[in-house]
Design a protein around this motif. Structure first.
Motif, PDB file in Angstrom:
ATOM      1  N   VAL A  26      19.761  62.697  22.739  1.00  9.39           N
ATOM      2  CA  VAL A  26      18.541  62.819  21.936  1.00  9.39           C
ATOM      3  C   VAL A  26      17.429  61.952  22.531  1.00  9.39           C
ATOM      4  O   VAL A  26      17.692  61.050  23.321  1.00  9.39           O
ATOM      5  N   THR A  27      16.214  62.249  22.153  1.00 11.80           N
ATOM      6  CA  THR A  27      15.095  61.338  22.399  1.00 11.80           C
ATOM      7  C   THR A  27      14.709  60.780  21.041  1.00 11.80           C
ATOM      8  O   THR A  27      14.904  61.435  20.004  1.00 11.80           O
ATOM      9  N   PHE A  28      14.188  59.555  21.047  1.00  8.14           N
ATOM     10  CA  PHE A  28      13.850  58.932  19.762  1.00  8.14           C
ATOM     11  C   PHE A  28      12.858  57.793  19.966  1.00  8.14           C
ATOM     12  O   PHE A  28      12.644  57.331  21.086  1.00  8.14           O
ATOM     13  N   ASP A  29      12.262  57.375  18.864  1.00  7.89           N
ATOM     14  CA  ASP A  29      11.397  56.197  18.839  1.00  7.89           C
ATOM     15  C   ASP A  29      12.102  55.114  18.035  1.00  7.89           C
ATOM     16  O   ASP A  29      12.724  55.399  17.000  1.00  7.89           O
ATOM     17  N   TRP A  30      12.022  53.883  18.515  1.00  8.93           N
ATOM     18  CA  TRP A  30      12.601  52.759  17.786  1.00  8.93           C
ATOM     19  C   TRP A  30      11.742  52.435  16.569  1.00  8.93           C
ATOM     20  O   TRP A  30      10.522  52.591  16.611  1.00  8.93           O
ATOM     21  N   LYS A  31      12.340  51.960  15.494  1.00  6.37           N
ATOM     22  CA  LYS A  31      11.618  51.537  14.283  1.00  6.37           C
ATOM     23  C   LYS A  31      11.143  50.091  14.483  1.00  6.37           C
ATOM     24  O   LYS A  31      11.699  49.145  13.922  1.00  6.37           O
ATOM     25  N   PHE A  35      12.022  46.550  12.201  1.00  7.76           N
ATOM     26  CA  PHE A  35      12.923  45.562  12.789  1.00  7.76           C
ATOM     27  C   PHE A  35      12.214  44.756  13.883  1.00  7.76           C
ATOM     28  O   PHE A  35      12.596  44.819  15.054  1.00  7.76           O
ATOM     29  N   PRO A  36      11.190  43.978  13.514  1.00  4.05           N
ATOM     30  CA  PRO A  36      10.414  43.253  14.538  1.00  4.05           C
ATOM     31  C   PRO A  36      11.252  42.241  15.331  1.00  4.05           C
ATOM     32  O   PRO A  36      10.978  42.007  16.510  1.00  4.05           O
ATOM     33  N   SER A  37      12.266  41.669  14.742  1.00  3.83           N
ATOM     34  CA  SER A  37      13.069  40.653  15.438  1.00  3.83           C
ATOM     35  C   SER A  37      13.960  41.261  16.525  1.00  3.83           C
ATOM     36  O   SER A  37      14.480  40.546  17.377  1.00  3.83           O
ATOM     37  N   PHE A  40      12.441  45.792  20.026  1.00  4.89           N
ATOM     38  CA  PHE A  40      12.598  47.139  20.567  1.00  4.89           C
ATOM     39  C   PHE A  40      11.403  47.513  21.431  1.00  4.89           C
ATOM     40  O   PHE A  40      10.283  47.076  21.194  1.00  4.89           O
ATOM     41  N   SER A  41      11.653  48.371  22.402  1.00 11.36           N
ATOM     42  CA  SER A  41      10.595  48.876  23.272  1.00 11.36           C
ATOM     43  C   SER A  41       9.722  49.859  22.499  1.00 11.36           C
ATOM     44  O   SER A  41      10.195  50.559  21.600  1.00 11.36           O
ATOM     45  N   GLU A  42       8.463  49.911  22.877  1.00  9.61           N
ATOM     46  CA  GLU A  42       7.551  50.877  22.258  1.00  9.61           C
ATOM     47  C   GLU A  42       7.654  52.241  22.922  1.00  9.61           C
ATOM     48  O   GLU A  42       7.132  53.221  22.407  1.00  9.61           O
ATOM     49  N   ASN A  43       8.310  52.320  24.062  1.00 14.95           N
ATOM     50  CA  ASN A  43       8.451  53.583  24.783  1.00 14.95           C
ATOM     51  C   ASN A  43       9.437  54.507  24.087  1.00 14.95           C
ATOM     52  O   ASN A  43      10.396  54.057  23.460  1.00 14.95           O
ATOM     53  N   ARG A  44       9.200  55.793  24.238  1.00 17.63           N
ATOM     54  CA  ARG A  44      10.150  56.784  23.734  1.00 17.63           C
ATOM     55  C   ARG A  44      11.452  56.590  24.488  1.00 17.63           C
ATOM     56  O   ARG A  44      11.464  56.349  25.689  1.00 17.63           O
TER      57      ARG A  44
END
Length: 111
Positions: A26-31, A35-37, A40-44
């Motif tokens: 799958v492709t996805f975006d991190w939340k 979950f700022p701590s 996570f990368s901002e990239n898809r």
């Protein structure tokens, strides 16, 4: 020279191609905001859903020892499955090539 094995109960992966066919990439975006701590990368991203992989190949899914019990896929361990699946697929290709050659010879003999 004495060889020391750090592993025991070594068995070939059973039905590797069937297991690969059950995996869903799958492709996805991190939340990121939720979950700022986690940093996570901002990239898809591209990957698997750990809960889905766990149903097929539980050996490659790690569960955090926290109250939340977040799961993650150890992607490097998927390589062994892929190698064995490719080998199984190659055997099928060779068998099919032999069948095609055999049919082709029979077709030429009839002419």
């Amino acid at each position: 020279f004495r060889r020391v094995l750090f592993r025991s109960n070594i068995f070939p992966i059973e039905n590797p191609l069937q297991k690969v066919m059950q995996l869903r990439g799958v492709t996805f975006d991190w939340k990121i905001k939720d979950f700022p701590s986690r940093m996570f990368s901002e990239n898809r991203a591209v990957g698997f859903i750990a809960q889905e992989v766990e149903q097929v190949l539980p050996e490659v899914v790690q569960t955090e020892k926290t109250a939340e019990g977040y799961k993650s896929v150890q992607y490097d361990k998927v390589v062994a499955l892929l190698v064995e699946a490719i080998k199984e697929q190659q055997k099928q290709i060779i068998e099919l090539q032999q069948q095609v050659q055999s049919l082709s010879k029979k077709q030429h003999q009839k002419k």
